[in-house]
Design a protein around this motif. Structure first.
Motif, short mmCIF file in Angstrom:
data_model
loop_
_atom_site.label_atom_id
_atom_site.label_comp_id
_atom_site.label_asym_id
_atom_site.label_seq_id
_atom_site.Cartn_x
_atom_site.Cartn_y
_atom_site.Cartn_z
N GLN A 1 0.84 -1.20 0.00
CA GLN A 1 0.00 0.00 0.00
C GLN A 1 0.88 1.25 0.00
O GLN A 1 2.03 1.23 0.43
N ASP A 2 0.27 2.35 -0.51
CA ASP A 2 0.93 3.66 -0.50
C ASP A 2 -0.12 4.72 -0.22
O ASP A 2 -1.28 4.59 -0.61
N GLY A 3 0.30 5.77 0.46
CA GLY A 3 -0.58 6.89 0.76
C GLY A 3 0.21 7.97 1.46
O GLY A 3 1.42 7.83 1.69
N ASN A 4 -0.45 9.07 1.82
CA ASN A 4 0.25 10.21 2.41
C ASN A 4 -0.47 10.77 3.62
O ASN A 4 -0.46 11.98 3.86
N ASN A 5 -1.11 9.89 4.40
CA ASN A 5 -1.84 10.36 5.58
C ASN A 5 -1.52 9.50 6.80
O ASN A 5 -2.41 9.04 7.51
N SER A 6 -0.26 9.28 7.06
CA SER A 6 0.14 8.42 8.17
C SER A 6 -0.27 8.99 9.52
O SER A 6 0.01 10.15 9.83
N ALA A 7 -0.94 8.15 10.33
CA ALA A 7 -1.34 8.57 11.68
C ALA A 7 -0.13 8.69 12.60
O ALA A 7 -0.18 9.41 13.60
N VAL A 8 0.96 8.00 12.30
CA VAL A 8 2.15 8.08 13.13
C VAL A 8 2.73 9.48 13.11
O VAL A 8 3.28 9.95 14.11
N THR A 9 2.61 10.17 12.00
CA THR A 9 3.12 11.55 11.89
C THR A 9 1.98 12.56 11.83
O THR A 9 2.09 13.60 11.17
N GLY A 10 0.88 12.25 12.48
CA GLY A 10 -0.19 13.22 12.67
C GLY A 10 -1.12 13.42 11.49
O GLY A 10 -1.75 14.47 11.37
N GLY A 11 -1.24 12.43 10.60
CA GLY A 11 -2.14 12.55 9.46
C GLY A 11 -1.46 13.01 8.19
O GLY A 11 -2.13 13.21 7.17
N ILE A 12 -0.14 13.16 8.23
CA ILE A 12 0.64 13.48 7.03
C ILE A 12 1.81 12.50 6.97
O ILE A 12 2.17 11.90 7.98
N GLY A 13 2.40 12.33 5.81
CA GLY A 13 3.56 11.44 5.70
C GLY A 13 3.21 10.10 5.07
O GLY A 13 2.05 9.73 4.93
N SER A 14 4.24 9.36 4.73
CA SER A 14 4.11 8.13 3.95
C SER A 14 3.35 7.03 4.70
O SER A 14 3.59 6.80 5.89
N GLU A 15 2.44 6.36 3.98
CA GLU A 15 1.76 5.17 4.49
C GLU A 15 2.27 3.90 3.81
O GLU A 15 1.60 2.87 3.84
N HIS A 16 3.44 3.98 3.20
CA HIS A 16 3.97 2.82 2.47
C HIS A 16 4.11 1.62 3.40
O HIS A 16 4.68 1.73 4.49
N LEU A 17 3.60 0.49 2.96
CA LEU A 17 3.64 -0.73 3.77
C LEU A 17 3.64 -1.92 2.83
O LEU A 17 2.95 -1.93 1.80
N THR A 18 4.42 -2.94 3.17
CA THR A 18 4.37 -4.22 2.45
C THR A 18 4.19 -5.33 3.47
O THR A 18 4.64 -5.23 4.62
N ASP A 19 3.50 -6.39 3.05
CA ASP A 19 3.24 -7.51 3.94
C ASP A 19 3.29 -8.81 3.14
O ASP A 19 2.64 -8.93 2.09
N ILE A 20 4.06 -9.76 3.63
CA ILE A 20 4.11 -11.11 3.05
C ILE A 20 3.54 -12.06 4.09
O ILE A 20 4.02 -12.10 5.23
#
Length: 394
Positions: free
Chosen positions: A48-67
């Motif tokens: 996944q990719d996005g720009n609303n990471s909750a870790v950085t307050g609703g801004i920033g990369s949401e890039h995640l990979t899962d196997i």
């Protein structure tokens, strides 16, 4: 991190194949020895990719990979009175990397939070009286990762109608979780060592009724009541106030969820099925949602079928959400997690199933190979892809 992984887990759940039990002749001989009935091997890759990471307050990369890899083994035996006993043993392990989790420490180029592993075994026992159409099930499960430990248990009862065309099911589940309170680095107390912990408990009750209307149509009605209490925030989620100050996400200590849904399957001859599903969801955090799902498996040959699918989802968003820099100190609860915001999403893709008469690659008992791909988009500019492979031994 548990919360960040939830989107991937929810999408992955759509790909888990539910094997159909083979009808058994109640008057024929049934082996009383414990025998292997079925094995499912499932592997998936999620990104996944996005720009609303909750870790950085609703801004920033949401890039995640899962196997993810899971194995599910089903063992069956019949007792002296003809009771069917089924033991379902499942074990799974995931490895994921997360750019947003890596930002718990803003100064780290690659911190320990950038990746993690999750291990989740489960065991279910089913006792079924096929003559009376009555069954009892009991199960236990666990899920373990660096900052999250969950133990689950469930019990279920089902009863078919006299003509076996209807079935009522009741199920109770509980999950007892323990979280490590990993705070954003700038909010930690000077000189503090280790992490604190907090508990989270979930209790769920489900009632469902399925009915064969005629040879072409089957429906199911299902309703849940889910109660949560304990630490329902995520300690590493930042919230930036309008004055520029940074805080930890703060949410109420209780939550009541009520989803209700209807599922229908319509058989168009021997080669096509229309499967439709609708669910309405509401909770006491003022979040309301609608889900509509459609899948149409089509058998093209005796050994090959395609299953295009589409799911639309919309939610109102919780009253505690605001974007980066819009919360104030006057609010009791606050989050900038876009999973709790107002958004619409679409999930669509295709499944392919191969069931060659001589088995996969000529191996008779490895009789099914299923490949599914799905693409997910939502109006918060987040997108993801998932592909899974399921090989069945029977």
């Amino acid at each position: 991190m548990k919360r960040i992984f939830l989107t991937g887990a929810a999408l992955l759940a759509l790909f888990q194949s539910r094997a159909q039990d083979i009808p058994t002749d109640s008057t024929g001989y049934k082996s009383r020895k414990l025998k292997l009935e079925e094995v499912n091997l499932v592997s998936s890759y999620y990104k996944q990719d996005g720009n609303n990471s909750a870790v950085t307050g609703g801004i920033g990369s949401e890039h995640l990979t899962d196997i993810a890899n899971t194995i599910d083994v089903r063992l069956v035996k019949y007792g002296e009175t003809g009771i069917r006993h089924t033991f379902d043993i499942e074990a799974g392990i995931d490895h994921y990397t997360s750019a947003s989790s890596d930002m718990i420490d803003l100064s780290a180029n690659s911190s320990a939070s950038s990746s993690d592993n999750r291990f989740y075994p489960s065991l279910t026992y089913l006792r079924e009286n096929e003559e009376k159409g009555r069954a009892y099930a009991f199960g236990v499960s666990s899920s373990t990762e660096f900052d999250y430990q969950s133990f689950g248990a469930n019990i279920a009862f089902s009863q078919k109608t006299r003509n076996k065309n209807g079935e009522f099911t009741a199920k109770l589940q509980t999950f007892i979780d323990q979280l490590k309170l990993i705070e954003p680095v700038e909010l930690r107390q000077p000189g503090s060592e280790g992490y604190g912990s907090a508990s989270r408990n979930t209790f769920a009750g489900t009632l469902s009724y399925s009915q064969v209307i005629n040879k072409n149509l089957q429906i199911m009605l299902v309703g849940d009541v889910i109660s949560q209490n304990g630490y329902l925030s995520l300690p590493f989620h930042r919230v930036y106030f309008a004055d520029g100050s940074v805080h930890q996400e703060k949410m109420p200590g209780t939550r009541l969820k009520i989803p209700v849904g209807i599922r229908a399957s319509y058989f168009l001859g021997d080669n096509m099925i229309i499967r439709a599903y609708y669910r309405y969801y509401t909770d006491d955090w003022s979040l309301k949602a609608h889900t509509a799902d459609l899948e149409i498996p089509v058998k093209l040959t005796q050994a090959f079928s395609l299953s295009p699918f589409y799911r639309y989802y919309t939610q109102s968003g919780t009253k505690y959400f605001k974007p980066y820099g819009e919360h104030t100190a006057a609010e009791e609860f606050y989050t900038s997690n876009y999973d709790l915001s107002r958004f619409d999403s679409s999930f669509f893709g295709m499944g392919m199933k191969f069931t060659p008469p001589n088995g996969i690659f000529g191996l008779k008992h490895w009789n099914t190979l299923e490949i599914r791909y799905g693409h997910y988009t939502r109006t918060t500019n987040m997108a993801s892809d998932i592909i899974s492979i399921n090989i069945k031994y029977r």
